[in-house]
Scaffold this motif. Structure first.
Motif, PDB file in Angstrom:
ATOM      1  N   GLU A  64       2.475   9.012  -7.404  1.00  0.00           N
ATOM      2  CA  GLU A  64       2.847   7.602  -7.242  1.00  0.00           C
ATOM      3  C   GLU A  64       2.000   6.704  -8.144  1.00  0.00           C
ATOM      4  OE1 GLU A  64       5.101   6.018  -5.227  1.00  0.00           O
ATOM      5  OE2 GLU A  64       5.972   7.931  -4.624  1.00  0.00           O
ATOM      6  N   LEU A  65       0.700   6.995  -8.185  1.00  0.00           N
ATOM      7  CA  LEU A  65      -0.203   6.202  -9.024  1.00  0.00           C
ATOM      8  C   LEU A  65       0.136   6.380 -10.503  1.00  0.00           C
ATOM      9  CD1 LEU A  65      -3.710   6.597  -7.364  1.00  0.00           C
ATOM     10  CD2 LEU A  65      -2.486   4.462  -7.818  1.00  0.00           C
ATOM     11  N   MET A  76       0.828  -1.215   0.000  1.00  0.00           N
ATOM     12  CA  MET A  76       0.000   0.000   0.000  1.00  0.00           C
ATOM     13  C   MET A  76       0.855   1.255   0.000  1.00  0.00           C
ATOM     14  SD  MET A  76      -3.109  -0.599  -0.412  1.00  0.00           S
ATOM     15  CE  MET A  76      -3.677   1.062  -0.077  1.00  0.00           C
ATOM     16  N   LYS A  77       2.060   1.136   0.579  1.00  0.00           N
ATOM     17  CA  LYS A  77       2.954   2.297   0.586  1.00  0.00           C
ATOM     18  C   LYS A  77       3.496   2.623  -0.796  1.00  0.00           C
ATOM     19  CE  LYS A  77       4.568   1.994   5.355  1.00  0.00           C
ATOM     20  NZ  LYS A  77       5.741   1.821   6.260  1.00  0.00           N
ATOM     21  N   THR A 130       0.970  13.762   1.505  1.00  0.00           N
ATOM     22  CA  THR A 130       0.236  12.580   1.005  1.00  0.00           C
ATOM     23  C   THR A 130      -0.739  12.907  -0.132  1.00  0.00           C
ATOM     24  OG1 THR A 130       0.486  11.408   3.076  1.00  0.00           O
ATOM     25  CG2 THR A 130      -1.316  10.710   1.653  1.00  0.00           C
ATOM     26  N   PRO A 131      -1.626  13.920   0.022  1.00  0.00           N
ATOM     27  CA  PRO A 131      -2.544  14.198  -1.104  1.00  0.00           C
ATOM     28  C   PRO A 131      -1.848  14.735  -2.343  1.00  0.00           C
ATOM     29  CG  PRO A 131      -2.781  15.838   0.630  1.00  0.00           C
ATOM     30  CD  PRO A 131      -1.896  14.781   1.185  1.00  0.00           C
ATOM     31  N   LYS A 133       3.360  14.761   6.721  1.00  0.00           N
ATOM     32  CA  LYS A 133       2.709  13.604   6.094  1.00  0.00           C
ATOM     33  C   LYS A 133       1.355  14.000   5.522  1.00  0.00           C
ATOM     34  CE  LYS A 133       4.857  10.143   9.098  1.00  0.00           C
ATOM     35  NZ  LYS A 133       4.659   9.218  10.226  1.00  0.00           N
ATOM     36  N   ILE A 171       1.498   2.765  -3.221  1.00  0.00           N
ATOM     37  CA  ILE A 171       0.373   3.478  -3.837  1.00  0.00           C
ATOM     38  C   ILE A 171       0.125   4.797  -3.108  1.00  0.00           C
ATOM     39  CG2 ILE A 171      -2.088   3.368  -4.380  1.00  0.00           C
ATOM     40  CD1 ILE A 171      -1.805   0.322  -4.500  1.00  0.00           C
ATOM     41  N   VAL A 172       0.014   4.699  -1.781  1.00  0.00           N
ATOM     42  CA  VAL A 172      -0.252   5.890  -0.957  1.00  0.00           C
ATOM     43  C   VAL A 172       1.066   6.405  -0.400  1.00  0.00           C
ATOM     44  CG1 VAL A 172      -1.478   6.794   1.040  1.00  0.00           C
ATOM     45  CG2 VAL A 172      -2.518   4.987  -0.359  1.00  0.00           C
ATOM     46  N   TYR A 173       1.418   7.616  -0.740  1.00  0.00           N
ATOM     47  CA  TYR A 173       2.676   8.205  -0.268  1.00  0.00           C
ATOM     48  C   TYR A 173       2.537   8.584   1.198  1.00  0.00           C
ATOM     49  CZ  TYR A 173       6.869  11.088  -0.245  1.00  0.00           C
ATOM     50  OH  TYR A 173       8.105  11.610   0.036  1.00  0.00           O
ATOM     51  N   TRP A 174       3.350   7.965   2.047  1.00  0.00           N
ATOM     52  CA  TRP A 174       3.287   8.213   3.493  1.00  0.00           C
ATOM     53  C   TRP A 174       4.719   8.193   4.031  1.00  0.00           C
ATOM     54  CZ3 TRP A 174      -0.457  10.095   6.382  1.00  0.00           C
ATOM     55  CH2 TRP A 174      -0.378  10.001   7.764  1.00  0.00           C
ATOM     56  N   THR A 223       0.548  11.226  -3.681  1.00  0.00           N
ATOM     57  CA  THR A 223      -0.123   9.959  -4.014  1.00  0.00           C
ATOM     58  C   THR A 223      -0.542   9.877  -5.488  1.00  0.00           C
ATOM     59  OG1 THR A 223      -0.872   9.645  -1.740  1.00  0.00           O
ATOM     60  CG2 THR A 223      -2.080   8.464  -3.464  1.00  0.00           C
TER      61      THR A 223
END
Length: 283
Positions: A200-201, A174-175, A193-194, A189, A177-180, A197
């Motif tokens: 990343e996708l 999941m990391k 993240t928004p 963070k 896909i979702v940048y954290w 992400t």
């Protein structure tokens, strides 16, 4: 006499429902019409599964790939049973396979990457035979079809993502896909993240798109150059100017053999790199 204005480049590089074979007709070419099957209707979706020229070339490439590797494996087995080092054809296949495993797959995929060697080797040999079939008279390059390269890229994309899931687990995957960013404060963070992400996708999907377009463009461009050079002979309609474009086309054809190997190698290399990158875990 100047040749009639006829497009002979487009039919050669595009797919069709007939195969060309040598005969004594004008142009030394005859055509075999492939069967047309009734389309399958699934709701509003219509699927035409009739074989085309590129489908036939893909089947030939798969058969050549299977026969070549099986013969190489059997010859290598006979030499092992006799207690001798492999030579000739078996030695060549073994050297190529070992090079791809030890210099391409393992260094890029990382430790315990042996399970991905068969997939990368299959991609390399299949693309190689498909590329080289286009250099044979009356043949066609199936990898010059964007549908073919897109299918190879989608299969590679699935393998890359499965490799990430198996190595990183659900949380680690999941990391990707979702940048954290774990090393940043909570405020950072929530801010990053928004923003990151979607990037990343997008990065996930640009990889298979790049694989598909790069192979398609390289294999199509070479054939267009060769056919355009040969077309100069008919365009000028003079025997005196024929040697120049013929020699230039011959040089490009020799270069195309190298490009056929190079493009298969680059595709296999990039897939290995992408598998290695996702197994590392971005964050």
């Amino acid at each position: 006499m100047i040749a009639e204005n006829q497009d002979f480049i487009t039919p050669h590089i595009t797919d069709s429902h007939h195969l060309e074979y040598p005969c004594f007709n004008a142009g030394w070419v005859c055509e075999y019409e492939l069967p047309h099957w009734d389309p399958i209707h699934i709701g509003n979706l219509v699927l035409d599964l009739s074989p085309t020229k590129h489908v036939v070339m893909l089947l030939i490439a798969a058969t050549l790939c299977l026969v070549t590797l099986l013969l190489g494996a059997r010859a290598q087995g006979r030499h092992q049973q006799a207690g001798k080092a492999p030579k000739g054809f078996a030695n060549g296949i073994e050297a190529l396979v070992l090079y791809l495993r030890q210099e391409v797959v393992i260094p890029n995929v990382g430790p315990h990457g042996d399970k991905y060697v068969p997939f990368v080797l299959t991609l390399f040999f299949f693309i190689l035979f498909a590329n080289l079939l286009g250099l044979i008279p009356y043949g066609s390059t199936a990898t010059g079809n964007i549908s073919v390269t897109a299918t190879l890229a989608i299969l590679s994309f699935i393998m890359i993502e499965v490799a990430g899931m198996r190595t990183l687990g659900p949380k680690g995957y999941m990391k990707t896909i979702v940048y954290w960013p774990s090393d940043q404060s909570l405020v950072m963070k929530l801010m990053l993240t928004p923003l990151m992400t979607p990037i990343e996708l997008a990065g996930k999907f640009t990889k298979p798109i790049a694989l598909a377009i790069r192979l398609f463009a390289n294999m199509t461009a070479g054939h267009i150059v060769v056919l355009a050079l040969l077309g100069l002979i008919f365009s000028f309609g003079s025997y005196f100017i024929a040697p120049a474009p013929f020699l230039a086309a011959l040089g490009i054809m020799l270069l195309e053999i190298f490009i056929g190997f190079l493009q298969a190698f680059v595709f296999a290399l990039l897939v290995s790199v992408f598998i290695g990158l996702i197994r590392e875990g971005a964050h």
